[in-house]
Write an enzyme that holds these catalytic residues in place. Structure first.
Site, mmCIF file in Angstrom:
data_model
loop_
_atom_site.group_PDB
_atom_site.id
_atom_site.type_symbol
_atom_site.label_atom_id
_atom_site.label_comp_id
_atom_site.label_asym_id
_atom_site.label_seq_id
_atom_site.Cartn_x
_atom_site.Cartn_y
_atom_site.Cartn_z
ATOM 1 N N HIS A 110 -5.271 14.772 -8.327
ATOM 2 C CA HIS A 110 -5.208 13.166 -8.600
ATOM 3 C C HIS A 110 -4.314 12.986 -9.975
ATOM 4 C CE1 HIS A 110 -8.575 12.057 -6.089
ATOM 5 N NE2 HIS A 110 -8.894 13.362 -5.933
ATOM 6 N N GLU A 126 -4.751 2.170 -4.186
ATOM 7 C CA GLU A 126 -3.391 2.144 -4.090
ATOM 8 C C GLU A 126 -2.686 1.150 -3.615
ATOM 9 O OE1 GLU A 126 -4.901 4.240 -0.126
ATOM 10 O OE2 GLU A 126 -5.620 3.888 -2.468
ATOM 11 N N ASP A 151 0.845 -0.965 0.051
ATOM 12 C CA ASP A 151 0.257 -0.013 0.084
ATOM 13 C C ASP A 151 0.813 1.213 -0.130
ATOM 14 O OD1 ASP A 151 -3.022 1.026 0.588
ATOM 15 O OD2 ASP A 151 -1.590 2.188 1.802
ATOM 16 N N ASP A 161 -2.139 9.681 -9.968
ATOM 17 C CA ASP A 161 -2.229 8.496 -10.971
ATOM 18 C C ASP A 161 -0.795 8.311 -11.623
ATOM 19 O OD1 ASP A 161 -4.869 8.424 -10.988
ATOM 20 O OD2 ASP A 161 -5.409 9.427 -12.546
ATOM 21 N N ASN A 215 -2.763 12.936 -3.134
ATOM 22 C CA ASN A 215 -4.017 13.198 -4.074
ATOM 23 C C ASN A 215 -4.485 14.597 -3.683
ATOM 24 O OD1 ASN A 215 -4.317 11.173 -5.999
ATOM 25 N ND2 ASN A 215 -5.547 10.027 -4.694
ATOM 26 N N ARG A 230 10.859 -11.212 -10.922
ATOM 27 C CA ARG A 230 11.145 -12.226 -11.719
ATOM 28 C C ARG A 230 10.074 -12.594 -12.820
ATOM 29 N NH1 ARG A 230 11.638 -16.925 -7.609
ATOM 30 N NH2 ARG A 230 9.520 -16.063 -7.288
#
Length: 363
Positions: free
Chosen positions: A251, A281, A238, A255, A246, A270
């Site tokens: 915003h 998020e 997170d 993004d 934000n 990998r």
């Protein structure tokens, strides 16, 4: 009546796969349908020729009827559509050549040749179907026009023969154009279907797997784990204080941060590892053949990469941190339970000050 319907349905659906919209299914169905229709029609024509005491034509048509049914049996036994379509199509072409040669019943035999263009084009595709038709038209033209019909067992007027050729070429052209259009439409539809299928699996912003696709992939890995024991670790990640990012920078910048993080995470993994945008998020890492200890090593690597990540807003560099929770999925465990453990570890990392990793290893 119901029993007859069930038998016909079983006949026509022989060899079909579960891929409902697969074009090969359509070809298999047409082979079954054409073999049945060809068998019935030539069988009836054979009986009619026999009644009219044209025993040679009756025999030829009876053999053709058996051949059409044999084409169906060939496909049923070998599941080789290419072989069965060639068997049926070339049997049909030879029958049409014979009808042109003999005239059939009251010289109406040549009228049946117009079924060849659509059948050849559908069964063999545009390129090979056109070649089949051109070879056929050359053969019957040679038979009809050679030394004023010396190779024929009947007689046709010159006007009939030329109009037959012109009509056949016209039908071939129209059938070829239809097959070309059909193939273009099919390919476009197939590409569109693949595109939407891909979009249904991807998060539109980060281009990572979405939650739905991640669960499907995790179920596949879990099934493999049950067959061949291996470690599977999960990391739930997170972005710290993302709401504040934000609210402060907008915003659009938020993004941008998610996109940069997605690229950063992908560079750390990998080939066999899977990462998805779990929601908002949050990101979920699925790590096959990875122990908890190795997952913790990876988490530390991710922390280092994120610390070095430079997210620019105007001339300001914004530093991003992440918190992570790790759990291990066992073969006997439910997937949702393993995810819940990772989520609890993530929560513990958040309340413990963020920018850190908590795993069941630490318990």
């Amino acid at each position: 009546m119901l029993k007859l319907k069930a038998l016909l349905t079983a006949y026509f659906q022989t060899g079909l796969t579960d891929k409902k919209y697969d074009d090969s299914n359509r070809r298999i169905y047409v082979v079954n349908l054409f073999s049945f229709v060809g068998m019935v029609i030539t069988g009836l024509m054979s009986f009619n020729a026999f009644i009219q005491q044209d025993y040679l034509l009756a025999l030829v048509l009876f053999i053709a009827s058996i051949i059409y049914f044999s084409g169906y049996l060939l496909q049923k036994k070998t599941h080789n559509t290419v072989l069965s379509t060639a068997f049926i199509l070339y049997s049909l072409i030879f029958l049409m050549i014979y009808l042109v040669y003999s005239g059939g019943v009251n010289n109406t035999g040549p009228l049946w040749i117009f079924i060849i263009p659509p059948v050849a084009l559908f069964m063999h595709g545009l390129k090979r179907g056109v070649i089949d038709n051109l070879v056929f038209i050359v053969v019957i033209s040679f038979i009809m026009f050679y030394q004023n019909g010396a190779l024929l067992d009947t007689e046709y007027s010159f006007q009939f023969k030329t109009r037959l050729i012109y009509s056949y070429l016209t039908v071939t052209f129209l059938s070829s154009f239809y097959e070309f259009s059909r193939n273009r439409t099919y390919q476009y539809t197939l590409e569109l279907s693949k595109k939407y299928e891909l979009l249904a699996k991807l998060d539109p912003l980060t281009k990572l797997s979405n939650r739905r696709d991640a669960l499907l992939l995790l179920e596949q890995e879990h099934s493999k784990q049950k067959r061949n024991p291996m470690n599977i670790s999960l990391i739930l990640c997170d972005v710290d204080k993302f709401k504040l990012i934000n609210d402060t920078y907008g915003h659009n910048f938020g993004d941008k941060v998610l996109i940069q993080l997605a690229e950063c995470f992908q560079n750390a993994l990998r080939e066999q590892d899977i990462i998805s945008r779990w929601g908002g998020e949050e990101f979920l890492f699925i790590l096959p053949e990875t122990s908890l200890r190795d997952a913790n090593i990876l988490a530390e690597k991710i922390h280092r990469l994120v610390r070095n990540l430079q997210c620019q807003h105007d001339k300001t560099t914004i530093h991003i941190t992440v918190s992570m929770g790790i759990s291990e999925l066992t073969a006997t465990q439910r997937i949702r339970d393993a995810i819940n453990i990772a989520d609890k570890c993530l929560y513990q990392a958040k309340v413990s000050g963020r920018n850190q990793t908590i795993s069941t290893l630490a318990e």
